[in-house]
Scaffold this active site. Structure first.
Site, short mmCIF file in Angstrom:
data_model
loop_
_atom_site.label_atom_id
_atom_site.label_comp_id
_atom_site.label_asym_id
_atom_site.label_seq_id
_atom_site.Cartn_x
_atom_site.Cartn_y
_atom_site.Cartn_z
N HIS A 1 55.71 32.83 -8.31
CA HIS A 1 55.35 31.50 -8.79
C HIS A 1 54.00 31.08 -8.24
O HIS A 1 53.40 31.75 -7.39
CB HIS A 1 56.43 30.48 -8.40
CG HIS A 1 56.68 30.35 -6.92
ND1 HIS A 1 55.79 29.76 -6.05
CD2 HIS A 1 57.75 30.73 -6.17
CE1 HIS A 1 56.29 29.77 -4.82
NE2 HIS A 1 57.47 30.36 -4.86
N CYS B 1 59.61 34.22 -1.35
CA CYS B 1 59.07 34.36 -2.71
C CYS B 1 57.68 34.98 -2.67
O CYS B 1 57.08 35.16 -1.62
CB CYS B 1 59.02 33.00 -3.40
SG CYS B 1 60.64 32.38 -3.92
#
Length: 253
Positions: A213, A229
């Site tokens: 992301h 992440c």
């Protein structure tokens, strides 16, 4: 066009017809390689997880077993939706047809903790198979993410990965969902939700699913600033999101 490219572009309908109507012998022509002998027949590989891979949505909740047999131990059960309510996606590794016109089973990768599980489901547990020729490789040492299509590099971008206390897990995963939202301070506007789960963040929303992301701290990329992440600068992340289809295998190393 070489033979490998032809195989990748083979109409999906042809493969589905073979899965539905014929035995394992006919599948050999559509499979990259044969694997070990199981129950008197042969397991045929469908996905190489680099240049040609197959995925499917679940057709129903079904038992995932350790071997292609109704008597084999249980690994898990298929889930119709992801943690945020999107249609779930399973990466299909191989197929086997039991002898004498018996049942057809698919070997799949299983999302969820612990990472890296595989198992077998009856063919009817999954819907139609979809093909992708893309792969994302996240290199935690080089701090890069590389998107390939048909084995060729499409783009390579610097990334931020997990800090030492909250590492990004290594292994073979895949893109389960593509998320787009109004600009979020922490995540940008785009995210690729994978089948990987952060080893230390079980209390996070969605159970600690690892995503690729955007970020509101682009100056920390490349680096190790995340909770597991993979962070990508927003402009580059928008391009990566647009070029990456659902079902794309993700190798984190």
């Amino acid at each position: 066009m070489n033979a490998a490219a032809t195989a990748v572009r083979r109409p999906l309908a042809r493969l589905l017809l073979m899965l539905a109507c014929v035995g394992a012998a006919a599948l050999t022509a559509a499979s990259p390689a044969a694997a070990t002998s199981v129950a008197g027949t042969r397991e045929e590989r469908l996905s190489n997880e680099t240049t040609s891979s197959y995925w499917a949505y679940p057709a129903r909740v079904a038992t995932i077993r350790k071997a292609p047999s109704r008597d084999a131990g249980v690994v898990s059960r298929t889930q119709l939706q992801t943690e945020i309510g999107r249609p779930n996606v399973y990466l299909v590794l191989s197929v086997i047809a039991l002898p004498g016109g018996g049942e057809r089973w698919l070997k799949i990768r299983v999302p969820g903790r612990p990472n890296g599980r595989v198992g077998w489901v009856l063919r009817g547990a999954l819907g139609p198979l979809h093909n992708v020729d893309t792969q994302i490789v996240v290199d935690r040492s080089a701090l890069t993410a590389t998107l390939r299509r048909g084995g060729r590099v499409v783009m390579r971008v610097p990334v931020g990965v997990g800090a030492a206390a909250t590492p990004t897990p290594p292994g073979r995963f895949w893109v389960r969902e593509k998320l787009r939202f109004r600009l979020q301070p922490l995540y940008g506007s785009f995210a690729l939700g994978t089948s990987a789960y952060a080893p230390t963040l079980t209390e996070w929303p969605a159970g600690g699913v690892v995503g690729l992301h955007g970020t509101d701290e682009p100056w920390l990329i490349p680096g190790r600033p995340s909770h597991g992440c993979v962070r990508v600068r927003n402009e580059e992340n928008a391009q990566l999101w647009a070029r990456t289809p659902v079902g794309t295998p993700v190798l984190i190393r």
